[in-house]
Design an enzyme around this catalytic site. Structure first.
Site, PDB file in Angstrom:
ATOM      1  N   ASP A 121     -12.007  -0.867  -8.346  1.00  0.00           N
ATOM      2  CA  ASP A 121     -12.177   0.294  -9.221  1.00  0.00           C
ATOM      3  C   ASP A 121     -11.243   0.264 -10.423  1.00  0.00           C
ATOM      4  O   ASP A 121     -11.573   0.802 -11.477  1.00  0.00           O
ATOM      5  CB  ASP A 121     -11.905   1.593  -8.439  1.00  0.00           C
ATOM      6  CG  ASP A 121     -13.094   2.014  -7.589  1.00  0.00           C
ATOM      7  OD1 ASP A 121     -14.023   1.195  -7.433  1.00  0.00           O
ATOM      8  OD2 ASP A 121     -13.089   3.147  -7.067  1.00  0.00           O
TER       9      ASP A 121
ATOM     10  N   GLY B  17     -16.678  11.702 -12.112  1.00  0.00           N
ATOM     11  CA  GLY B  17     -16.305  10.293 -12.268  1.00  0.00           C
ATOM     12  C   GLY B  17     -14.883  10.052 -11.800  1.00  0.00           C
ATOM     13  O   GLY B  17     -14.186  10.987 -11.385  1.00  0.00           O
TER      14      GLY B  17
ATOM     15  N   GLU C 280       0.859  -1.193   0.000  1.00  0.00           N
ATOM     16  CA  GLU C 280       0.000   0.000   0.000  1.00  0.00           C
ATOM     17  C   GLU C 280       0.897   1.246   0.000  1.00  0.00           C
ATOM     18  O   GLU C 280       1.835   1.347   0.777  1.00  0.00           O
ATOM     19  CB  GLU C 280      -0.918  -0.023   1.236  1.00  0.00           C
ATOM     20  CG  GLU C 280      -1.703   1.245   1.491  1.00  0.00           C
ATOM     21  CD  GLU C 280      -2.519   1.748   0.296  1.00  0.00           C
ATOM     22  OE1 GLU C 280      -3.332   0.993  -0.248  1.00  0.00           O
ATOM     23  OE2 GLU C 280      -2.309   2.922  -0.110  1.00  0.00           O
TER      24      GLU C 280
ATOM     25  N   ALA D 130       4.201   0.391  -5.583  1.00  0.00           N
ATOM     26  CA  ALA D 130       4.525  -0.874  -6.260  1.00  0.00           C
ATOM     27  C   ALA D 130       4.472  -0.719  -7.766  1.00  0.00           C
ATOM     28  O   ALA D 130       3.715   0.093  -8.295  1.00  0.00           O
ATOM     29  CB  ALA D 130       3.525  -1.945  -5.827  1.00  0.00           C
TER      30      ALA D 130
ATOM     31  N   GLY E 218     -23.844  15.190 -11.213  1.00  0.00           N
ATOM     32  CA  GLY E 218     -24.927  14.761 -10.309  1.00  0.00           C
ATOM     33  C   GLY E 218     -25.013  13.258 -10.204  1.00  0.00           C
ATOM     34  O   GLY E 218     -26.104  12.686 -10.235  1.00  0.00           O
ATOM     35  N   GLY E 219     -23.870  12.598 -10.076  1.00  0.00           N
ATOM     36  CA  GLY E 219     -23.866  11.155  -9.798  1.00  0.00           C
ATOM     37  C   GLY E 219     -24.036  10.933  -8.306  1.00  0.00           C
ATOM     38  O   GLY E 219     -24.447  11.854  -7.567  1.00  0.00           O
TER      39      GLY E 219
ATOM     40  N   HIS F 187     -43.816  -6.976  12.799  1.00  0.00           N
ATOM     41  CA  HIS F 187     -44.621  -5.756  12.822  1.00  0.00           C
ATOM     42  C   HIS F 187     -44.343  -4.986  14.106  1.00  0.00           C
ATOM     43  O   HIS F 187     -44.271  -5.598  15.169  1.00  0.00           O
ATOM     44  CB  HIS F 187     -46.112  -6.106  12.758  1.00  0.00           C
ATOM     45  CG  HIS F 187     -46.986  -4.908  12.887  1.00  0.00           C
ATOM     46  ND1 HIS F 187     -47.170  -4.025  11.844  1.00  0.00           N
ATOM     47  CD2 HIS F 187     -47.685  -4.411  13.945  1.00  0.00           C
ATOM     48  CE1 HIS F 187     -47.963  -3.042  12.246  1.00  0.00           C
ATOM     49  NE2 HIS F 187     -48.305  -3.247  13.520  1.00  0.00           N
TER      50      HIS F 187
ATOM     51  N   CYS G 188     -12.184   3.935   0.152  1.00  0.00           N
ATOM     52  CA  CYS G 188     -13.418   3.664   0.891  1.00  0.00           C
ATOM     53  C   CYS G 188     -13.349   4.137   2.341  1.00  0.00           C
ATOM     54  O   CYS G 188     -14.164   4.937   2.796  1.00  0.00           O
ATOM     55  CB  CYS G 188     -13.705   2.177   0.812  1.00  0.00           C
ATOM     56  SG  CYS G 188     -14.987   1.613   1.906  1.00  0.00           S
TER      57      CYS G 188
ATOM     58  N   GLY H 242      -7.003   0.664   3.896  1.00  0.00           N
ATOM     59  CA  GLY H 242      -8.424   1.038   3.841  1.00  0.00           C
ATOM     60  C   GLY H 242      -8.768   1.735   2.543  1.00  0.00           C
ATOM     61  O   GLY H 242      -9.936   1.851   2.185  1.00  0.00           O
TER      62      GLY H 242
HETATM   63  P1  FAD Z   1      -9.294   1.839  -3.360  1.00  0.00           P
HETATM   64  O1  FAD Z   1     -10.181   1.869  -2.202  1.00  0.00           O
HETATM   65  O2  FAD Z   1      -9.141   3.112  -4.135  1.00  0.00           O
HETATM   66  O3  FAD Z   1      -7.878   1.365  -2.859  1.00  0.00           O
HETATM   67  C1  FAD Z   1      -6.788   1.300  -3.725  1.00  0.00           C
HETATM   68  C2  FAD Z   1      -5.524   1.436  -2.900  1.00  0.00           C
HETATM   69  O4  FAD Z   1      -4.407   1.153  -3.729  1.00  0.00           O
HETATM   70  C3  FAD Z   1      -5.299   2.830  -2.354  1.00  0.00           C
HETATM   71  O5  FAD Z   1      -5.124   2.775  -0.967  1.00  0.00           O
HETATM   72  C4  FAD Z   1      -4.033   3.314  -3.058  1.00  0.00           C
HETATM   73  O6  FAD Z   1      -3.219   4.111  -2.231  1.00  0.00           O
HETATM   74  C5  FAD Z   1      -3.346   2.003  -3.378  1.00  0.00           C
HETATM   75  N1  FAD Z   1      -2.440   2.065  -4.546  1.00  0.00           N
HETATM   76  C6  FAD Z   1      -2.695   2.565  -5.769  1.00  0.00           C
HETATM   77  N2  FAD Z   1      -1.642   2.409  -6.575  1.00  0.00           N
HETATM   78  C7  FAD Z   1      -0.681   1.816  -5.836  1.00  0.00           C
HETATM   79  C8  FAD Z   1       0.641   1.402  -6.110  1.00  0.00           C
HETATM   80  N3  FAD Z   1       1.200   1.556  -7.310  1.00  0.00           N
HETATM   81  N4  FAD Z   1       1.360   0.831  -5.125  1.00  0.00           N
HETATM   82  C9  FAD Z   1       0.809   0.639  -3.888  1.00  0.00           C
HETATM   83  N5  FAD Z   1      -0.434   1.007  -3.574  1.00  0.00           N
HETATM   84  C10 FAD Z   1      -1.183   1.588  -4.537  1.00  0.00           C
HETATM   85  N6  FAD Z   1     -18.568   2.799  -2.579  1.00  0.00           N
HETATM   86  C11 FAD Z   1     -19.554   2.151  -1.943  1.00  0.00           C
HETATM   87  O7  FAD Z   1     -19.712   0.938  -2.133  1.00  0.00           O
HETATM   88  N7  FAD Z   1     -20.382   2.793  -1.059  1.00  0.00           N
HETATM   89  C12 FAD Z   1     -20.256   4.116  -0.808  1.00  0.00           C
HETATM   90  O8  FAD Z   1     -21.019   4.661  -0.020  1.00  0.00           O
HETATM   91  C13 FAD Z   1     -19.219   4.829  -1.465  1.00  0.00           C
HETATM   92  N8  FAD Z   1     -19.043   6.153  -1.232  1.00  0.00           N
HETATM   93  C14 FAD Z   1     -17.995   6.794  -1.831  1.00  0.00           C
HETATM   94  C15 FAD Z   1     -17.809   8.146  -1.577  1.00  0.00           C
HETATM   95  C16 FAD Z   1     -16.767   8.822  -2.155  1.00  0.00           C
HETATM   96  C17 FAD Z   1     -16.560  10.298  -1.848  1.00  0.00           C
HETATM   97  C18 FAD Z   1     -15.871   8.139  -3.025  1.00  0.00           C
HETATM   98  C19 FAD Z   1     -14.712   8.863  -3.665  1.00  0.00           C
HETATM   99  C20 FAD Z   1     -16.052   6.810  -3.295  1.00  0.00           C
HETATM  100  C21 FAD Z   1     -17.117   6.121  -2.714  1.00  0.00           C
HETATM  101  N9  FAD Z   1     -17.339   4.769  -2.972  1.00  0.00           N
HETATM  102  C22 FAD Z   1     -18.375   4.121  -2.361  1.00  0.00           C
HETATM  103  C23 FAD Z   1     -16.491   4.014  -3.915  1.00  0.00           C
HETATM  104  C24 FAD Z   1     -15.464   3.178  -3.144  1.00  0.00           C
HETATM  105  O9  FAD Z   1     -14.721   3.995  -2.294  1.00  0.00           O
HETATM  106  C25 FAD Z   1     -14.572   2.467  -4.112  1.00  0.00           C
HETATM  107  O10 FAD Z   1     -15.353   1.749  -5.036  1.00  0.00           O
HETATM  108  C26 FAD Z   1     -13.649   1.495  -3.397  1.00  0.00           C
HETATM  109  O11 FAD Z   1     -12.828   2.166  -2.482  1.00  0.00           O
HETATM  110  C27 FAD Z   1     -12.791   0.752  -4.412  1.00  0.00           C
HETATM  111  O12 FAD Z   1     -11.962  -0.126  -3.733  1.00  0.00           O
HETATM  112  P2  FAD Z   1     -10.572  -0.577  -4.347  1.00  0.00           P
HETATM  113  O13 FAD Z   1     -10.001  -1.527  -3.372  1.00  0.00           O
HETATM  114  O14 FAD Z   1     -10.754  -0.988  -5.738  1.00  0.00           O
HETATM  115  O15 FAD Z   1      -9.696   0.755  -4.428  1.00  0.00           O
END
Ligand code: FAD
Length: 465
Positions: free
Chosen positions: A304, A266, A31, A111, A177-178, A437, A39, A36
C-alpha cells in the site's frame, strides 16, 4: 549486518520476509503494532468474517425456500465479534509461527531509516540501530479522514472501528462507495442496520466494469441500502438525534441522520519511515519502478505504501518480486492482471480490461460474451442465480483480455480467469477444457464458448451481435 531489513509486518512485509529467508537470506522484520498488518487485523480477514456472519443470517432467513423451517433467529453481536477475533488471532499466530520456523528475527517497534543502510527502531525498551545491505519498506497505509467540518466527532469512524463496534447501530452513513464502503454497507445492512452510502461519483465501485457495478448497485438497493450518488458531504453535526450529515446532491442540499458515520474515501501511504532519506514520493506513495526499487538502488518499497493497487495479494506479490530482484533475478511486477474482488452477495470479481477500457483499446476488434448464472444448474441448486460472467476477447485470436463476474462465488471463479489471462489463453482453449458438472465453473466455460458460438445452454451470448 542483515541481508534484508523489512519494515512492516503486513502481507507485503511478512511474505517478503518468509520468501527471502527460504532463499537463504538473513532477514529481520520490524513491526510497530501487530504482525499481519491491516489485512489480517483490521482489513481483509475481519471484514470477510463479518460478511460471512451477515450472509449466514440472511441465508437462515431464506431457508424456507429449501424446505428448512427455522424460528427464533437472533443476532448475537458478541459471538460475531468473538468468532471474528478468533479467526484473526489464529491467522496472526500462524504468521508468528512461520516467521519463527524460517528463523526470521522479529523486532517490535517504530522503525525509521537513518541512511541507506541504517534503520533505527524505537520501542518501550529504548532505541536500537540495525544495519542492512537491502531494505524493503512495507509500511502500508491508513484511512484518509476528509477535511469536512465535524469529521473529528467521536461517532465518525474508520473501517478499523467499524469492525469492532460495541453494539450494532440503528443507522449507518458511509461516506465513499468504494470496495471497503460497499462491503461495510453489505455487512451492516445484512444485520438490520439502515445504511446509506454517499458517493461523490455518479456510481459506486466507479473503477469496475460498468455493467457489473450497476448490477451490484441495483442488488444492494433491493436489499434496502440507500445510495446517494453524485453527492458531496458538506458537514457532520452532533445533535440529540445522532449525527446530522449534510450533503449536496447535484444542486440540492440534503440531510440525513446517523448513529455512526463511516469514512471510507480511501487510504494514504505511511511515509514517516523514510522522512530522513528523501525518497521520491508522489500523492499516491513511494515511487518505485516495476522492479519495486526506489530511486536508491538498495531500497525497495512494496504494498500500500507504493499506492499502486492497494490490495493484499498485490502487496504479497510485490514482496516476492522485490526479493527476487535482491537475489539478482531481474523480475518485473505486472499490474494489468490483478484480480479485484468484492465479497458481498452477489460477489463480484474482475480481472484484465473492463468493457469500457477494451472498447477504447480494441474498438470493433473484440467480442464480448455474457453467460447468466440463471442458465447454470449448480446456481439453481444453490438458489443463487443472480448475475453473469462476462468474457472479453480480442477478435484476431480470441485471446481473453478481460473477465468480469458478478454472482455466487465470483471471487473463487476469478482464479481460473486469472490463469487464463496469464497464460494468454484463447476462448477456444477455455471452451475445450472439460469442466466438472454441475459446477459454477461451467458457466465460465460456456461464456468462453459463447465467444466462438459454441455455447450450449444459451441462445445468443454475444453482447456485440
Ligand atoms: P499493511 O497490511 O498495512 O501492513 C503494514 C504494516 O507496517 C502495519 O502492520 C504497520 O503497523 C507497520 N508499520 C507502518 N509503519 C511502520 C514503522 N515505521 N515501523 C514499523 N512498522 C510499521 N485487500 C485485499 O486484497 N482483499 C480484501 O478483501 C481487502 N479488504 C480490506 C478491508 C479493509 C477494511 C481494509 C482497510 C483493507 C482491505 N484490503 C483488502 C487492503 C489490504 O488490507 C491492504 O492492501 C494490505 O494490508 C496492504 O499490505 P501492506 O503489507 O502493504 O500493508
Amino acid at each position: 549486518m542483515y541481508d534484508i531489513v523489512i519494515i512492516g509486518g503486513g502481507p507485503g512485509g511478512y511474505t517478503a520476509a518468509i520468501f527471502a529467508a527460504k532463499k537463504g537470506k538473513k532477514v529481520v522484520l520490524i513491526e510497530r503494532e501487530k504482525l499481519g498488518g491491516t489485512c489480517l487485523n483490521v482489513g481483509c480477514i475481519p471484514t470477510k468474517a463479518l460478511i460471512h456472519s451477515a450472509s449466514v443470517y440472511s441465508e437462515i432467513q431464506n431457508a424456507e425456500e429449501f424446505g428448512i423451517k427455522v424460528t427464533d433467529v437472533k443476532i448475537d453481536w458478541e459471538q460475531i465479534q468473538e468468532n471474528k477475533n478468533s479467526i484473526v488471532s489464529s491467522l496472526t499466530n500462524g504468521i508468528k509461527g512461520l516467521l519463527k520456523h524460517n528463523k526470521i528475527d522479529v523486532v517490535f517497534g517504530e522503525a525509521e531509516l537513518m541512511d541507506v543502510n541504517t534503520i533505527s527502531v524505537i520501542n518501550g525498551e529504548g532505541k536500537k540501530q540495525l544495519m542492512a545491505e537491502n531494505i524493503i519498506i512495507a509500511t502500508g497505509s491508513k484511512a484518509i479522514i476528509p477535511n469536512i467540518p465535524g469529521s473529528d466527532l467521536t461517532d465518525t469512524i474508520t473501517s478499523t472501528e467499524a469492525l469492532s463496534l460495541e453494539k450494532i447501530p440503528d443507522r449507518l452513513v458511509i461516506v465513499g462507495g468504494g470496495v471497503i464502503g460497499t462491503e461495510m454497507g453489505y455487512i451492516y445492512n445484512g444485520l438490520g442496520v439502515e445504511v446509506t452510502i454517499i458517493e461523490m461519483l455518479p456510481k459506486i465501485l466507479g473503477n469496475m466494469d460498468e455493467e457489473c457495478s450497476e448490477f451490484m448497485a441495483n442488488e444492494l438497493q433491493k436489499k434496502g441500502i440507500r445510495i446517494a450518488a453524485n453527492s458531496k458531504v458538506i458537514s457532520f453535526e452532533k445533535g440529540r438525534n445522532g449525527i446530522t450529515v449534510k450533503y449536496q446532491q447535484e444542486n440540492e442540499i440534503k440531510e440525513i441522520q446517523a448513529d455512526k458515520v463511516l469514512m471510507s474515501i480511501g487510504r494514504s501511504p505511511n511515509l514517516e519511515v523514510a522522512e530522513k532519506i528523501n525518497l521520491k514520493v508522489d500523492h499516491k506513495g513511494i515511487i518505485v519502478n516495476n522492479d519495486l526499487r526506489t530511486q536508491i538502488p538498495n531500497i525497495y518499497a512494496i504494498g500500500d505504501v507504493t499506492g499502486k493497487i492497494q490490495l493484499a495479494h498485490v502487496a504479497a506479490h510485490q514482496g516476492i518480486i522485490a526479493v527476487k530482484n535482491i537475489l539478482g533475478e531481474n523480475k518485473k511486477m505486472r499490474y494489468d492482471i490483478v484480480p479485484s474482488c468484492i465479497y458481498t452477495n452477489p460477489e463480484m470479481a474482475s480481472i484484465g480490461l473492463t468493457e469500457e477500457e477494451a472498447n477504447k483499446k480494441y474498438k470493433q476488434l473484440m467480442n464480448i460474451s455474457i453467460f447468466p448464472y440463471s442458465h447454470n444448474g449448480k446456481s439453481l441448486t444453490l438458489g443463487n442465480t443472480k448475475g453473469f460472467i462476462k468474457i472479453i476477447s480480442e477478435k484476431k485470436h480470441n485471446q481473453v483480455i478481460g473477465v468480469h463476474i458478478i454472482g455466487p462465488y465470483a471471487t473463487e471463479m476469478i482464479g481460473e480467469a486469472g490463469l487464463a489471462i496469464q497464460l494468454e489463453c484463447t476462448s477456444e482453449e477455455i471452451a475445450s477444457t472439460i469442466h466438472a458438472h454441475p459446477t459454477l465453473s461451467e458457466a465460465f466455460m460456456e461464456a468462453a464458448a459463447g465467444i466462438v458460438d459454441e455455447a450450449i445452454h444459451i441462445v445468443n451470448p454475444l453482447k456485440n451481435n
